[in-house]
Design a protein around this motif. Sequence first.
Motif, PDB file in Angstrom:
ATOM      1  N   UNK A  48      -9.767  -0.832 -11.794  1.00 21.13           N
ATOM      2  CA  UNK A  48      -9.275  -0.603 -10.185  1.00 21.13           C
ATOM      3  C   UNK A  48     -10.556   0.125  -9.309  1.00 21.13           C
ATOM      4  N   UNK A  49     -11.034  -0.447  -7.649  1.00 20.31           N
ATOM      5  CA  UNK A  49     -11.896   0.100  -7.529  1.00 20.31           C
ATOM      6  C   UNK A  49     -11.373   1.877  -6.388  1.00 20.31           C
ATOM      7  N   UNK A  50     -12.551   2.225  -7.319  1.00 20.48           N
ATOM      8  CA  UNK A  50     -11.640   3.385  -5.587  1.00 20.48           C
ATOM      9  C   UNK A  50     -13.305   3.828  -5.136  1.00 20.48           C
ATOM     10  N   UNK A  51     -12.443   4.184  -3.365  1.00 20.84           N
ATOM     11  CA  UNK A  51     -13.860   4.754  -2.607  1.00 20.84           C
ATOM     12  C   UNK A  51     -13.043   5.336  -1.595  1.00 20.84           C
ATOM     13  N   UNK A  52     -13.710   5.437  -0.379  1.00 24.34           N
ATOM     14  CA  UNK A  52     -15.294   5.606  -0.881  1.00 24.34           C
ATOM     15  C   UNK A  52     -15.960   6.472   0.677  1.00 24.34           C
ATOM     16  N   UNK A  53     -17.368   7.040   0.453  1.00 22.58           N
ATOM     17  CA  UNK A  53     -17.277   7.471   0.616  1.00 22.58           C
ATOM     18  C   UNK A  53     -18.359   7.416   2.466  1.00 22.58           C
ATOM     19  N   UNK A  54     -18.671   8.239   3.005  1.00 19.80           N
ATOM     20  CA  UNK A  54     -19.097   7.468   4.520  1.00 19.80           C
ATOM     21  C   UNK A  54     -19.574   8.101   4.475  1.00 19.80           C
ATOM     22  N   UNK A  55     -21.289   8.264   5.863  1.00 21.19           N
ATOM     23  CA  UNK A  55     -22.465   8.591   4.979  1.00 21.19           C
ATOM     24  C   UNK A  55     -23.523   7.666   6.476  1.00 21.19           C
ATOM     25  N   UNK A 112       1.109  -1.139  -0.502  1.00 16.63           N
ATOM     26  CA  UNK A 112      -0.262  -0.030   0.477  1.00 16.63           C
ATOM     27  C   UNK A 112       0.977   1.609   0.071  1.00 16.63           C
ATOM     28  N   UNK A 113       0.799   2.255  -0.992  1.00 17.08           N
ATOM     29  CA  UNK A 113       1.375   3.794  -1.167  1.00 17.08           C
ATOM     30  C   UNK A 113       0.711   4.745  -0.451  1.00 17.08           C
ATOM     31  N   UNK A 114       0.984   5.205   0.606  1.00 10.78           N
ATOM     32  CA  UNK A 114       0.147   6.138   0.860  1.00 10.78           C
ATOM     33  C   UNK A 114       0.495   7.525   0.219  1.00 10.78           C
ATOM     34  N   UNK A 115      -0.316   8.795   0.807  1.00  9.85           N
ATOM     35  CA  UNK A 115       0.022   9.977  -0.529  1.00  9.85           C
ATOM     36  C   UNK A 115      -0.280  11.413  -0.174  1.00  9.85           C
ATOM     37  N   UNK A 116       0.198  12.143   0.291  1.00  7.67           N
ATOM     38  CA  UNK A 116      -0.422  13.489   0.541  1.00  7.67           C
ATOM     39  C   UNK A 116      -0.131  14.503  -0.688  1.00  7.67           C
ATOM     40  N   UNK A 172     -16.598  13.638  -5.587  1.00  3.93           N
ATOM     41  CA  UNK A 172     -15.757  13.800  -5.084  1.00  3.93           C
ATOM     42  C   UNK A 172     -14.567  12.741  -5.034  1.00  3.93           C
ATOM     43  N   UNK A 173     -15.552  11.551  -5.303  1.00  4.19           N
ATOM     44  CA  UNK A 173     -14.290  10.616  -5.368  1.00  4.19           C
ATOM     45  C   UNK A 173     -13.467  10.312  -6.534  1.00  4.19           C
ATOM     46  N   UNK A 174     -14.065  10.964  -7.591  1.00  2.00           N
ATOM     47  CA  UNK A 174     -13.271  11.096  -9.095  1.00  2.00           C
ATOM     48  C   UNK A 174     -12.458  12.210  -9.324  1.00  2.00           C
ATOM     49  N   UNK A 197      -7.790  16.743   3.178  1.00  2.00           N
ATOM     50  CA  UNK A 197      -8.298  16.352   4.196  1.00  2.00           C
ATOM     51  C   UNK A 197      -9.289  14.962   3.946  1.00  2.00           C
ATOM     52  N   UNK A 198      -8.979  15.295   3.188  1.00  2.00           N
ATOM     53  CA  UNK A 198     -10.114  14.109   3.330  1.00  2.00           C
ATOM     54  C   UNK A 198      -9.686  12.268   1.941  1.00  2.00           C
ATOM     55  N   UNK A 199      -9.976  11.195   2.737  1.00  2.00           N
ATOM     56  CA  UNK A 199      -9.241   9.992   2.387  1.00  2.00           C
ATOM     57  C   UNK A 199      -9.698   9.838   1.448  1.00  2.00           C
ATOM     58  N   UNK A 200      -9.340   9.146   0.020  1.00  2.00           N
ATOM     59  CA  UNK A 200      -9.511   8.481  -1.427  1.00  2.00           C
ATOM     60  C   UNK A 200      -8.410   6.952  -1.082  1.00  2.00           C
ATOM     61  N   UNK A 201      -8.761   6.560  -1.780  1.00  2.00           N
ATOM     62  CA  UNK A 201      -8.148   5.267  -2.675  1.00  2.00           C
ATOM     63  C   UNK A 201      -8.612   4.829  -4.098  1.00  2.00           C
TER      64      UNK A 201
END
Length: 397
Positions: free
Chosen positions: A273-280, A103-107, A294-296, A260-264
């Motif tokens: 590829x799978x892109x996610x994920x919102x949380x509500x 897993x590669x974490x990016x800022x 927002x995800x895109x 400040x928003x997480x995305x993967x």
Amino acid sequence: MESTDAPGTTRNPGDVADVIVIGAGVIGLGIAWTAARSGRRVVVVDPAPGTGASFAAAGMLAAVSEYHYQEEALLGLMLDSARRWPEFAAAAGPDCGYLATPTLCLAADAADRQAFADLRAAQEAHGLAVQPLTVREARKAEPLLAPGIAGAFTIEADHQVDPRRLVAALLGRLGDDALVPARAASLAWDGGRVAGVVLEDGQELRAAETVVANGLGARDLGGLPVALPLRPVYGDILRLRVPEALRPLVTATVRGLVRGRPVYVVPREDGTVVIGATQREDGSGAVSAGGVYELLRDAQALVPAVAELELTETTARARPGTPDNAPLLGRVGNVPGLIVATGFFRHGVLLTPAAAEVCRQLLEGRTDPQWDSFRPDRFASQPARIPAVSAAERGGS
């Protein structure tokens, strides 16, 4: 006369199995497969296997990068499960979609870099292995990353699995005879013990042990000795196809912070590829247009070529959350014949091997005190009760 078919399991003549598992998501199937491997005859009850939260899940096995503050009690279970995944995947078979990719974490900017630095310090304080990278090193490993990313680190221990392939593999291992494609209406009781399950049509299936593992559906199951405080946490998730000219888009799972928003972005072997994920928690199970946008947008901030992919699927599912966001896992008080395994929130796929092992030990009459903090009756103000199950709860007229 009673007969014993596996250690710790006593089956009565009317039992259809040693163990009935309610729920055929990754948690339920993982428990069922582990019980079957221990020599027990297992039946799984579910009208639509793998179509709930498991259908939407990205399948990140991210004990390190998913570490959150104030979840120290859960961290031990996450790390235990991550260690079990290679063996669990090998038993499930080569078609389960397990990949030991890092897993590669990016800022995305300086503020995100500082937030990641704080998180990394907390991770390292718990002995979690995190390897800082320069932006140059990150872009050398993944050439399609945005040139303007502000920071990066890699986690070799965080891997992935494809939950849809995992569900199919586990169903195949269990066999057609193990699945009862019906909805459970209620637990069946025999005196002071749980003796199986009553289906919606009133049919009763009996077993020495019953495992409640049907996610949010568990809170509506009749005959429970305690209420299960589960709430739906909805999330949008996208699936996209990568054109041949852009493959591989990325080779590692990319997890980022963008303002400040997480995305993967999770790469699959089939070129998607799978892109996610919102949380509500707004009570809506529909896909949110704003969430998709927002995800895109945020994924493109890390990997600009996402804009050139084909959007093939948008999905929203509810994950089962609890008041402390930790699972409900274990026996309920002294009620015999009943095990609960639900409330895994965003960690369901990761925690599948550990949950399965905890349940296997419980079936054998063994307990591990280190997991007592997850017992399913920890929120109950009253002791577990033996309910009187009505005809309506049994599905009768």
